[in-house]
Every structure is written in structure tokens, then in C-alpha cells.
Design a protein around this motif. Structure first.
Motif, PDB file in Angstrom:
ATOM      1  N   CYS A 109      26.575 -44.471  50.546  1.00  0.00           N
ATOM      2  CA  CYS A 109      28.015 -44.713  50.695  1.00  0.00           C
ATOM      3  C   CYS A 109      28.360 -46.091  50.150  1.00  0.00           C
ATOM      4  CB  CYS A 109      28.412 -44.602  52.168  1.00  0.00           C
ATOM      5  SG  CYS A 109      30.140 -45.016  52.510  1.00  0.00           S
ATOM      6  N   GLY A 110      29.114 -46.115  49.059  1.00  0.00           N
ATOM      7  CA  GLY A 110      29.505 -47.382  48.453  1.00  0.00           C
ATOM      8  C   GLY A 110      30.322 -48.242  49.399  1.00  0.00           C
ATOM      9  N   SER A 111      31.249 -47.636  50.134  1.00  0.00           N
ATOM     10  CA  SER A 111      32.090 -48.395  51.057  1.00  0.00           C
ATOM     11  C   SER A 111      31.254 -49.092  52.125  1.00  0.00           C
ATOM     12  CB  SER A 111      33.106 -47.469  51.734  1.00  0.00           C
ATOM     13  OG  SER A 111      34.040 -46.959  50.804  1.00  0.00           O
ATOM     14  N   SER A 112      30.279 -48.376  52.665  1.00  0.00           N
ATOM     15  CA  SER A 112      29.444 -48.945  53.734  1.00  0.00           C
ATOM     16  C   SER A 112      28.576 -50.091  53.228  1.00  0.00           C
ATOM     17  CB  SER A 112      28.566 -47.858  54.345  1.00  0.00           C
ATOM     18  OG  SER A 112      29.355 -46.845  54.942  1.00  0.00           O
ATOM     19  N   SER A 113      28.189 -50.048  51.962  1.00  0.00           N
ATOM     20  CA  SER A 113      27.339 -51.126  51.431  1.00  0.00           C
ATOM     21  C   SER A 113      28.077 -52.448  51.370  1.00  0.00           C
ATOM     22  CB  SER A 113      26.810 -50.747  50.047  1.00  0.00           C
ATOM     23  OG  SER A 113      27.832 -50.744  49.069  1.00  0.00           O
ATOM     24  N   LEU A 114      29.412 -52.391  51.440  1.00  0.00           N
ATOM     25  CA  LEU A 114      30.183 -53.630  51.435  1.00  0.00           C
ATOM     26  C   LEU A 114      30.137 -54.349  52.777  1.00  0.00           C
ATOM     27  CD1 LEU A 114      33.164 -52.465  49.241  1.00  0.00           C
ATOM     28  CD2 LEU A 114      31.584 -54.329  48.722  1.00  0.00           C
ATOM     29  N   ILE A 115      29.566 -53.738  53.803  1.00  0.00           N
ATOM     30  CA  ILE A 115      29.403 -54.441  55.079  1.00  0.00           C
ATOM     31  C   ILE A 115      28.381 -55.567  54.911  1.00  0.00           C
ATOM     32  CG2 ILE A 115      28.651 -54.211  57.478  1.00  0.00           C
ATOM     33  CD1 ILE A 115      29.880 -51.334  57.370  1.00  0.00           C
TER      34      ILE A 115
ATOM     35  N   VAL B  43      29.357 -36.687  43.619  1.00  0.00           N
ATOM     36  CA  VAL B  43      29.293 -37.490  42.397  1.00  0.00           C
ATOM     37  C   VAL B  43      30.655 -37.994  41.931  1.00  0.00           C
ATOM     38  CG1 VAL B  43      27.072 -36.584  41.591  1.00  0.00           C
ATOM     39  CG2 VAL B  43      29.190 -35.388  40.987  1.00  0.00           C
ATOM     40  N   GLU B  44      31.738 -37.241  42.203  1.00  0.00           N
ATOM     41  CA  GLU B  44      33.053 -37.746  41.795  1.00  0.00           C
ATOM     42  C   GLU B  44      33.412 -38.990  42.610  1.00  0.00           C
ATOM     43  OE1 GLU B  44      36.164 -37.621  43.556  1.00  0.00           O
ATOM     44  OE2 GLU B  44      35.162 -36.921  45.381  1.00  0.00           O
ATOM     45  N   ARG B  45      33.016 -39.029  43.891  1.00  0.00           N
ATOM     46  CA  ARG B  45      33.238 -40.216  44.701  1.00  0.00           C
ATOM     47  C   ARG B  45      32.407 -41.385  44.166  1.00  0.00           C
ATOM     48  NH1 ARG B  45      30.758 -38.904  49.283  1.00  0.00           N
ATOM     49  NH2 ARG B  45      29.054 -40.392  49.103  1.00  0.00           N
ATOM     50  N   MET B  46      31.189 -41.093  43.783  1.00  0.00           N
ATOM     51  CA  MET B  46      30.312 -42.145  43.276  1.00  0.00           C
ATOM     52  C   MET B  46      30.831 -42.713  41.962  1.00  0.00           C
ATOM     53  SD  MET B  46      26.719 -40.341  44.310  1.00  0.00           S
ATOM     54  CE  MET B  46      26.178 -40.287  46.030  1.00  0.00           C
ATOM     55  N   MET B  47      31.398 -41.851  41.122  1.00  0.00           N
ATOM     56  CA  MET B  47      31.982 -42.327  39.865  1.00  0.00           C
ATOM     57  C   MET B  47      33.164 -43.256  40.151  1.00  0.00           C
ATOM     58  SD  MET B  47      33.469 -40.178  36.595  1.00  0.00           S
ATOM     59  CE  MET B  47      34.985 -39.662  37.402  1.00  0.00           C
ATOM     60  N   ARG B  48      34.003 -42.869  41.117  1.00  0.00           N
ATOM     61  CA  ARG B  48      35.146 -43.717  41.472  1.00  0.00           C
ATOM     62  C   ARG B  48      34.686 -45.022  42.104  1.00  0.00           C
ATOM     63  NH1 ARG B  48      37.600 -41.793  45.422  1.00  0.00           N
ATOM     64  NH2 ARG B  48      36.600 -39.788  45.840  1.00  0.00           N
ATOM     65  N   ASP B  49      33.673 -44.949  42.945  1.00  0.00           N
ATOM     66  CA  ASP B  49      33.161 -46.161  43.578  1.00  0.00           C
ATOM     67  C   ASP B  49      32.516 -47.100  42.558  1.00  0.00           C
ATOM     68  OD1 ASP B  49      33.980 -45.228  46.043  1.00  0.00           O
ATOM     69  OD2 ASP B  49      31.971 -44.700  46.757  1.00  0.00           O
TER      70      ASP B  49
ATOM     71  N   ILE C  77      26.149 -43.809  34.302  1.00  0.00           N
ATOM     72  CA  ILE C  77      25.292 -42.852  35.004  1.00  0.00           C
ATOM     73  C   ILE C  77      26.117 -41.927  35.897  1.00  0.00           C
ATOM     74  CG2 ILE C  77      23.492 -42.659  36.782  1.00  0.00           C
ATOM     75  CD1 ILE C  77      22.370 -45.351  35.539  1.00  0.00           C
ATOM     76  N   THR C  78      27.077 -42.486  36.612  1.00  0.00           N
ATOM     77  CA  THR C  78      27.891 -41.641  37.494  1.00  0.00           C
ATOM     78  C   THR C  78      28.788 -40.702  36.683  1.00  0.00           C
ATOM     79  OG1 THR C  78      29.540 -43.433  37.683  1.00  0.00           O
ATOM     80  CG2 THR C  78      27.868 -43.274  39.424  1.00  0.00           C
ATOM     81  N   THR C  79      29.273 -41.163  35.543  1.00  0.00           N
ATOM     82  CA  THR C  79      30.082 -40.297  34.682  1.00  0.00           C
ATOM     83  C   THR C  79      29.237 -39.151  34.138  1.00  0.00           C
ATOM     84  OG1 THR C  79      31.499 -42.157  34.065  1.00  0.00           O
ATOM     85  CG2 THR C  79      31.553 -40.231  32.632  1.00  0.00           C
ATOM     86  N   ASP C  80      28.010 -39.465  33.736  1.00  0.00           N
ATOM     87  CA  ASP C  80      27.112 -38.415  33.256  1.00  0.00           C
ATOM     88  C   ASP C  80      26.735 -37.448  34.382  1.00  0.00           C
ATOM     89  OD1 ASP C  80      27.137 -39.286  30.666  1.00  0.00           O
ATOM     90  OD2 ASP C  80      25.206 -40.330  30.760  1.00  0.00           O
ATOM     91  N   ALA C  81      26.632 -37.957  35.596  1.00  0.00           N
ATOM     92  CA  ALA C  81      26.324 -37.072  36.727  1.00  0.00           C
ATOM     93  C   ALA C  81      27.444 -36.056  36.931  1.00  0.00           C
ATOM     94  CB  ALA C  81      26.102 -37.895  37.993  1.00  0.00           C
ATOM     95  N   VAL C  82      28.687 -36.515  36.834  1.00  0.00           N
ATOM     96  CA  VAL C  82      29.818 -35.595  36.929  1.00  0.00           C
ATOM     97  C   VAL C  82      29.726 -34.544  35.828  1.00  0.00           C
ATOM     98  CG1 VAL C  82      32.330 -35.405  36.708  1.00  0.00           C
ATOM     99  CG2 VAL C  82      31.330 -37.235  38.083  1.00  0.00           C
ATOM    100  N   GLN C  83      29.384 -34.972  34.626  1.00  0.00           N
ATOM    101  CA  GLN C  83      29.273 -34.048  33.494  1.00  0.00           C
ATOM    102  C   GLN C  83      28.181 -33.007  33.733  1.00  0.00           C
ATOM    103  OE1 GLN C  83      31.373 -34.161  30.963  1.00  0.00           O
ATOM    104  NE2 GLN C  83      30.482 -32.498  29.761  1.00  0.00           N
ATOM    105  N   LEU C  84      27.063 -33.431  34.268  1.00  0.00           N
ATOM    106  CA  LEU C  84      25.954 -32.508  34.499  1.00  0.00           C
ATOM    107  C   LEU C  84      26.295 -31.447  35.545  1.00  0.00           C
ATOM    108  CD1 LEU C  84      22.928 -34.951  34.373  1.00  0.00           C
ATOM    109  CD2 LEU C  84      23.339 -33.044  32.826  1.00  0.00           C
ATOM    110  N   LEU C  85      27.150 -31.796  36.479  1.00  0.00           N
ATOM    111  CA  LEU C  85      27.564 -30.815  37.473  1.00  0.00           C
ATOM    112  C   LEU C  85      28.711 -29.944  36.982  1.00  0.00           C
ATOM    113  CD1 LEU C  85      25.797 -32.666  39.325  1.00  0.00           C
ATOM    114  CD2 LEU C  85      27.407 -32.134  41.157  1.00  0.00           C
ATOM    115  N   GLY C  86      29.274 -30.267  35.828  1.00  0.00           N
ATOM    116  CA  GLY C  86      30.363 -29.479  35.271  1.00  0.00           C
ATOM    117  C   GLY C  86      31.567 -29.477  36.197  1.00  0.00           C
TER     118      GLY C  86
END
Length: 383
Positions: free
Chosen positions: A83-89, A353-359, A334-343
Motif C-alpha cells: 500500500c503506497g499510502s501506508s508507506s508514507l507513515i 495495478v491501476e492503483r499502483m500506477m496512480r500511486d 513498471i506499473t504502466t507495463d503491469a496495467v498493460q499486461l493485465l489488459g
């Protein structure tokens, strides 16, 4: 520049396993909800506090666990994987307190680092303003001395974890006629100081579980014993802080990218098209190989910079900027490519992965845009 090697110890890898277990069990299950509701991940905070992962960088002298810079990066990386948000703690607790560690008196350190280490308070960092983002020296927030106190007026923008933090390290101009860059002083402000208010939460693309708000100061009176460092040294302390904490943003980027790669690998091994797993197609394999190669390069750069942060090496400015810049650019790819791989599945919220790309996007922007990082690196090379 020196290119000293670093190594992770057995203790570092044991720490990684411990944080990963907490992240997978206590943090990952709530990550989508925090994003969907733009809600602070309280469950994650409780889990991190229970295991002393919420502010691992604070020295033992202030009731902290005294984790080194590389260990702190590993904590942030493993939380960001879930979780990207949690890592900001842990990341922002370090950002907010690093000016104190670098420049505050012993009395100020004892007063503020201890409650953060104990999990009784969080700490945020106030440097940027509406008209002073990359150009930090043009800030307008002022602190005027009045006897043994200072009266603060102005505002700060894009403050991470504003509203959940109890304390804020704030930079303010204390000599309007002084030399630019040498006329700023750092102070600790409390969330309940009279005249200190917050703007509405920003509506963001990513890291939605971490609140971002403006700070407003209207004749906020604070005693001089909340000053961090000498008068006029604030911007120098702020920039030294960023040398260290940019490394942690690199670690966050690595963690987000690792989470996306893990999700992509799992998906393409299960998804079947044309009678076989998508992972069996060479084009997909090449994408995965490139993603993993960029990720591991970024990780090694972050760890090397963390080692330099721990030693406070003279070339930390270059390596901190390089690690943050490369890792965040890699995370976005990497996150953009992950979205692509999942179609189509990658484009919907049923998968992370869409959340990870935005984060990932914010890692290219905060704590200095990657354009600023390149300026920092170039200036170091041209010295």
C-alpha cells in the motif's frame, strides 16, 4: 565521487521478512478501501506501531529502535509493496523529524522525537508553498520575533499526512531583508496551536489514503524553544533533510513497482489465451524481463544511496537525487507495463495495478520533481 559497495546483512533480510508478513496480513487487505474512500489507513498505522515499524529511523536515545538508513528503506519498500499510502507513515515521520535529528538542540530532540518513536504522535514537514515549490527560497511564510516568542503568518501547500500529524516542522522567513536562502528558520508547530488551521483535503490521483492539505498560520505564537537549529539555518537544514529523505522516496517507488510486478507475474501465469498461459508468449516474457531489470537496478541504486545516507557521505546529494529520480521513473514505467499486461483487467479496480500506477506517479513529483533531481545531479557533477 566514491562508489563504495553496500551489503544487506542477515538482520536486514530478517527485517524484510517481518515487515512483509505484517504488510501482507494487516495492510494489504485494507489498501483498496483506503484508496476508494480516501481514508487514512488507520489499520496500517496500528499494525506499524505495534511492531515498531512506524518510525524505525529514530535513535534508541529517544526510545526509537535506531534502524539504519538501509533498514528504514526496507521497511518503507515492503509497506509500499502492499500500500503506497501506508508507506508514507514511516516515510513522512522520517521527513518531519529529520530536520530535528540534523539540527535541533538536545532538548528539542528529546521533547519531540520520543513521542513519535513511541507511536504517540506523527510528524509532517512544511516547506512548499503555492508560489514556492521547486523554488523553495522564494517562500513567503514569515516568523517575526516578539520577545521570547515568534509570531508565524502564511501558508504551506501539499503537506503529506496533514490533519493526522500532531507536529509539523515548518520553514519560515525570519529576515525578509536578509540574503536569499540564509534568511529562513525552522520551527516545530503543534496541530492545536491557536491560529493554526488546515485546508480541505486535496482530491488526488493517487496515494489517496494519505491526506494532503494546506496549512494556514494566522498570528500563530510559538516560543523560541521550538526553534530547530540556529536562526537563518532553516533552508540549509531543509535541503540537507531532502538529501536523506529522497532516498526513502526511492524506496517507496521500488516497493510500489515490486507490488505491480508481483501482480503482473501472477496474472500472466494464470490467464490463458490461444490455448496457453499468456506468460508463455515471448513478447510477454520480454516485458517481464525488462520490468524486473529496471526494478532491480532501481533497488540497488536506492540501497547504495541509503548506505551513503547512513555514512553521511559528501556525495549523498548526487546519489540521493539519482536514486529517487531513477527509481520513480522506473516505477512509473513498471506499473504502466503491469496495467498493460493485465489488459482490460488492469484498467479496473478489481486488480491492484491501476492503483499502483496512480500511486507511482507522485514519486516523480514530490520531494523535488525529477527535473529538479537532474539539476541537483548536474550541479554536483559540475562543482
Amino acid at each position: 565521487m566514491s562508489f563504495d559497495l553496500f551489503t544487506t546483512t542477515e538482520e536486514h533480510e530478517e527485517l524484510r521478512a517481518a515487515v512483509r508478513a505484517v504488510a501482507e496480513d494487516k495492510i494489504a487487505p485494507h489498501a483498496a478501501e483506503a484508496d476508494e474512500k480516501s481514508a487514512f489507513p488507520q489499520q496500517a498505522y496500528e499494525a506499524l506501531r505495534a511492531t515498531d515499524f512506524h518510525a524505525p529511523h529514530i535513535p534508541e536515545a529517544y526510545d526509537g529502535v535506531g534502524a539504519d538508513a538501509l533498514a528504514t528503506c526496507i521497511v518503507i519498500e515492503e509497506v509500499a509493496r502492499a500500500c503506497g499510502s501506508s508507506s508514507l507513515i514511516p516515510a513522512v515521520n522520517k521527513l518531519g523529524t529529520m530536520p530535528l535529528i540534523l539540527g535541533a538542540s538536545e532538548e528539542v530532540k528529546q521533547r519531540y522525537l520520543t513521542p513519535v518513536a513511541r507511536g504517540e504522535a506523527m510528524f509532517s514537514y512544511g516547506l512548499s508553498e503555492r508560489e514556492a515549490g521547486s523554488d523553495t527560497a522564494s517562500m513567503r511564510t514569515q516568523a517575526v520575533r516578539d520577545g521570547d516568542s515568534w509570531v508565524v503568518n502564511g501558508q504551506k501547500s501539499w503537506i503529506t499526512n496533514a490533519g493526522v500529524s500532531r507536529y509539523y516542522t515548518v520553514m519560515a522567513v525570519t529576515d525578509p531583508e536578509g540574503r536569499r536562502g540564509s534568511n529562513v528558520t525552522a520551527f516545530v508547530l503543534h496541530a492545536d496551536d491557536a491560529g493554526f488551521t488546515l485546508g480541505e483535503p486535496e482530491r488526488k490521483l493517487g496515494i489517496k489514503g494519505s491526506p494532503t492539505r494546506e496549512l494556514f498560520f494566522d498570528d500563530v505564537r510559538i516560543p523560541d524553544d521550538r526553534r530547530v537549529g540556529e536562526v537563518g539555518e532553516g533552508l540549509k537544514i531543509a535541503l540537507r533533510t531532502l538529501d536523506h529523505t529522497r532516498v526513502t522516496i526511492g524506496a517507496q517507488a521500488v516497493g510500489i513497482a515490486q507490488g505491480a510486478l508481483d501482480a503482473a507475474v501472477a496474472y500472466v501465469k494464470e490467464r490463458k489465451q490461444f490455448g496457453k498461459a499468456v506468460a508463455e508468449f515471448q513478447g510477454v516474457q520480454f516485458m517481464l524481463a525488462d520490468m524486473a531489470m529496471k526494478l532491480e537496478t532501481a533497488r540497488q541504486m536506492v540501497y547504495a544511496a541509503a548506505a551513503k545516507s547512513e555514512r553521511n557521505d559528501a556525495d549523498l546529494s548526487f546519489f540521493g537525487a539519482a536514486a529517487k529520480c531513477y527509481a520513480s521513473d522506473a516505477a512509473m514505467e513498471i506499473t504502466t507495463d503491469a496495467v498493460q499486461l493485465l489488459g482490460g483487467a488492469g484498467y479496473v479496480k478489481d486488480f491492484p495495478v491501476e492503483r499502483m500506477m496512480r500511486d507511482a506517479k507522485i514519486t516523480q513529483i514530490y520531494e523535488g520533481t525529477n527535473q529538479i533531481q537532474r539539476l541537483v545531479m548536474a550541479r554536483q557533477l559540475l562543482k
